[in-house]
Write an enzyme that holds these catalytic residues in place. Structure first.
Site, PDB file in Angstrom:
ATOM      1  N   LEU A 327       0.828  -1.206   0.000  1.00 45.98           N
ATOM      2  CA  LEU A 327       0.000   0.000   0.000  1.00 45.98           C
ATOM      3  C   LEU A 327       0.861   1.254   0.000  1.00 45.98           C
ATOM      4  CD1 LEU A 327      -2.607  -1.032   2.701  1.00 45.98           C
ATOM      5  CD2 LEU A 327      -3.039  -0.796   0.269  1.00 45.98           C
ATOM      6  N   GLY A 328       2.045   1.147   0.562  1.00 50.56           N
ATOM      7  CA  GLY A 328       2.896   2.320   0.603  1.00 50.56           C
ATOM      8  C   GLY A 328       4.150   2.070   1.406  1.00 50.56           C
ATOM      9  N   GLY A 331       7.697   5.850   6.980  1.00 46.51           N
ATOM     10  CA  GLY A 331       8.952   6.117   7.644  1.00 46.51           C
ATOM     11  C   GLY A 331       9.429   4.940   8.477  1.00 46.51           C
ATOM     12  N   GLY A 333       8.598   1.649   7.797  1.00 45.54           N
ATOM     13  CA  GLY A 333       8.569   0.397   7.079  1.00 45.54           C
ATOM     14  C   GLY A 333       7.448   0.383   6.066  1.00 45.54           C
ATOM     15  N   VAL A 335       3.983  -0.882   4.126  1.00 44.00           N
ATOM     16  CA  VAL A 335       2.642  -1.275   4.556  1.00 44.00           C
ATOM     17  C   VAL A 335       2.006  -2.123   3.462  1.00 44.00           C
ATOM     18  CG1 VAL A 335       0.421  -0.447   5.384  1.00 44.00           C
ATOM     19  CG2 VAL A 335       2.458   0.924   5.755  1.00 44.00           C
ATOM     20  N   ASP A 446       5.716  13.049  13.385  1.00 45.63           N
ATOM     21  CA  ASP A 446       5.815  12.937  11.927  1.00 45.63           C
ATOM     22  C   ASP A 446       4.452  13.154  11.275  1.00 45.63           C
ATOM     23  OD1 ASP A 446       7.085  12.654   9.522  1.00 45.63           O
ATOM     24  OD2 ASP A 446       7.175  10.465   9.580  1.00 45.63           O
TER      25      ASP A 446
END
Ligand SMILES: *[C@@H]1O[C@H](CO)[C@@H](O)[C@H](O)[C@H]1NC(C)=O
Ligand SMILES: *[C@@H]1O[C@H](CO)[C@@H](O)[C@H](O)[C@H]1NC(C)=O
Ligand SMILES: *[C@@H]1O[C@H](CO)[C@@H](O)[C@H](O)[C@H]1NC(C)=O
Ligand SMILES: *[C@@H]1O[C@H](CO)[C@@H](O)[C@H](O)[C@H]1NC(C)=O
Length: 641
Positions: A327-328, A331, A333, A335, A446
């Site tokens: 999915l992406g 920062g 790790g 997903v 973040d």
């Protein structure tokens, strides 16, 4: 045939008198709500009454096999309302059941004046809440408990799994929602609370099956949840004559089953008797169910604590962490989208942090903390896995992906102003909760548009909170990997490593500017001259021209210029370089929701940091030339992210 049914009725009526003289009070799971009642003396009095009600209702129903194992009691119209539920495993004698209740009463009082609590033993479960929860089936925190020793018998694993699977199918179809079975050297029981319906029972046991399914070859496994319980063992824990024949409940559809049973039964007096009993049970159950259905509120304590997933299950759920499921990249790790065995879609985050024993211990305590954070603007952590080769976190899946896609990604211009404003307020609420309302102050560190996920209704859900604390702690921030992203990070944190919750306020302000302008904060290609979003926004504000910041794709009829200017002003206030000049997030919520001009608020020029690490802005933020070189080092920490 008739004699057989007579025997069944006799067995049902005799169930009562079987005594094992073991209330089975091994504690499996317990939890206290994190909220205390406000009126302790009223609460204690009500709790005492409610527990006494449970006891008398169990004792009075001693003749009825199933009812004497289950009771609810409630005091809804008192200063401190209490709803309580108690259930014994049906194989316990009524004496043992009451003995288990006695132990549970002592156990549950350890929660003091918490407004919700639960204790789950092998023999019974006791739970109370301040709102109704009787219809809950499977809730967050449901878990499997595997007992360490592996069975020596090679066929045991398969036999245990098969039996548990059959119980999952059969038990919801059995009146009283209880079954105990011995098959191929495996002893197992399954049980649902009687205030759920057949469908709810099946749903709960399906999750329990998945939880317990990872236990074999261990000789013992248990699964606990709000609405059901399951256990298997290589050793017997109930009497041999307390078992049920599952086969009649497993065969094809349930309608066939009913027809078969009823067809077989009519004819004999015993059959009529049995029908009568079934009808009575059915009427009673459906009445109880109606009571349970009146409130959909979740109780204050759900079964808390993270759910432990098996590494191999998550690996299977994500197709071995395949690129297709990705999915992406965050920062912390990558997903992956995953589909669990029970059909639920989840997001699995594979953490990219060193697997030292220290890191694992931190991971466990952090996960425990995060799993207790419940807020509608925060992404929910469902569980984790720390036993396999990676540290994995399992989150609820957000179908609409992240905010950045809707502001400057492939769905740019999709969100109207009302939706954008709701997202701004929701983000502020989520952060205010993390900072001030949760019992530990969690600083996100973040906040950025790719960390804001959107649910089905385009409500924002903040992701990745709590994880920054997993990064290695180091006194000198310059050698530490920053939990921040260029363009969003407050200058005092980026340059000096000074951390406070105002770091999130700053990043929030930047995201608000992105939402309004439809521009990326760290994209320097803003016209007419090369400058970053914050710098540009400030210049427009300074020249009284801030309305020109607004995304051209927004329909001007959806907002008033005054409203828009007000939100821009709040965003600029959040990005002030002086930490104390920034509002707290709960102040931001109030500012956002109070209409009218806030004339007393006068943002001053923010500090700008850019990719080449030039620091400009007022002198109060940076401390001379040395900080400029620091900034160069700091900014290089970001480049890898
Ligand atoms: C609830 O009360 C207990 C003492 O009974 C106390 O230790 C705990 O901190 C209180 N929790 C909250 C959230 O006030
Ligand atoms: C409630 O029950 C507990 C334990 O049985 C007892 O110690 C306490 O005095 C009772 N309190 C009230 C107000 O009845
Ligand atoms: C596991 O369960 C068995 C049977 O109940 C028991 O004999 C054994 O001691 C248990 N082992 C552990 C590690 O709890
Ligand atoms: C079940 O077994 C127990 C213990 O062996 C015995 O006392 C009881 O009478 C049995 N019940 C029936 C119905 O056989």
């Amino acid at each position: 045939m008739q004699r057989f049914y007579c025997f069944v009725v006799v067995v049902v009526l005799l169930w009562e008198s079987w005594v094992t003289a073991d209330p089975q009070t091994t504690l499996l799971n317990s939890g206290c709500s994190q909220y205390n009642v406000s009126d302790t003396s009223a609460f204690v009095a009500t709790l005492n009454e409610t527990l006494a009600d449970l006891r008398s209702s169990l004792s009075s129903k001693a003749a009825d096999s199933s009812a004497s194992r289950f009771a609810t009691a409630q005091r809804p119209r008192t200063t401190e309302p209490i709803y309580a539920l108690f259930q014994c495993r049906a194989y316990l004698s009524s004496t043992d059941c009451l003995a288990c209740l006695s132990v549970a009463e002592v156990g549950i009082r350890r929660c003091g004046n918490a407004n919700g609590a639960r204790v789950i033993y092998d023999g019974c479960i006791l739970r109370y809440e301040s709102s109704i929860f009787f219809d809950q089936t499977t809730v967050i925190g449901n878990t499997g408990i595997c007992n360490g020793s592996a069975a020596s018998n090679s066929g045991f694993s398969e036999a245990a799994k098969a039996l548990v699977r059959d119980l999952t199918i059969a038990t919801p179809r059995i009146s009283g929602f209880f079954a105990a079975v011995e098959r191929d050297g495996v002893f197992a029981v399954a049980q649902c609370v009687e205030t759920v319906n057949e469908e709810g029972c099946a749903q709960c046991l399906t999750v329990a099956d998945a939880n317990i399914g990872g236990c074999p070859p261990d000789t013992d496994g248990r699964a606990v949840d709000a609405g059901c319980f399951m256990r298997y063992s290589s050793k017997s824990f109930f009497l041999a004559n307390q078992t049920v024949d599952l086969s009649q409940f497993l065969s094809s559809g349930k309608s066939n089953k009913k027809v078969a049973i009823i067809g077989g039964v009519v004819g004999g007096i015993c059959g009529l008797l049995l029908l009568g009993i079934i009808a009575l049970l059915w009427i009673k159950r459906s009445r109880k169910r109606q009571g349970g259905r009146t409130g959909d509120l979740l109780g204050a304590t759900e079964l808390r604590g993270p759910l432990n997933f098996h590494y191999k299950d998550l690996k299977a759920a994500t197709n071995n962490f395949s690129e297709k499921n990705k999915l992406g990249e965050g920062g912390f790790g990558d997903v992956y989208k995953g589909t669990l065995k029970n059909g639920k879609t989840v997001a699995v985050k594979r953490l990219a942090i060193a697997q030292t024993s220290r890191a694992k211990a931190d991971f466990k305590s952090e996960v425990k903390l995060i799993s207790n954070v419940h807020h509608r603007n925060l992404v929910r952590l469902l569980g984790c896995s720390s036993k396999g080769q990676d540290l994995l976190l399992v989150y609820e899946y957000m179908a609409n992906s992240s905010l950045n896609k809707f502001i400057f990604g492939d769905r740019q211009g999709f969100l109207n102003w009302k939706q954008r404003f709701n997202i701004i307020v929701g983000m502020a609420r989520g952060l205010a909760y993390l900072h001030q309302e949760f019992h530990v102050c969690i600083i996100h560190r973040d906040i950025k548009s790719s960390n804001i996920l959107l649910d089905d209704d385009f409500q924002p859900r903040i992701a990745d909170f709590g994880l920054a604390r997993l990064l290695p702690e180091d006194k000198s921030h310059l050698s530490t990997k920053f939990a921040g992203t260029l363009g969003y990070t407050a200058p005092e944190y980026a340059i000096h490593g000074q951390l406070s919750e105002k770091v999130d306020t700053y990043s929030f302000g930047v995201v608000v500017l992105e939402i309004i302008s439809g521009r990326k904060s760290n994209d320097a290609k803003l016209e007419p001259i090369t400058q970053y979003l914050l710098e540009w926004a400030w210049k427009l504000y300074e020249s009284g021209d801030s309305i020109n910041l607004v995304d051209k794709s927004l329909d001007p009829r959806e907002y008033t210029p005054e409203e828009m200017k007000r939100i821009i002003k709040i965003a600029l206030l959040c990005t002030q370089s002086t930490v104390s000049a920034r509002p707290t997030m709960s102040e931001v919520v109030v500012l956002l929701l109070s209409e009218g001009d806030q004339d007393m608020l006068r943002p001053t020029r923010p500090t700008f940091i850019d990719a080449t690490s030039r620091v400009h802005g007022d002198a109060s933020a940076s401390t001379g030339s040395s900080s400029t070189s620091n900034a160069t080092v700091s900014a290089s920490q970001f480049s890898g992210r």
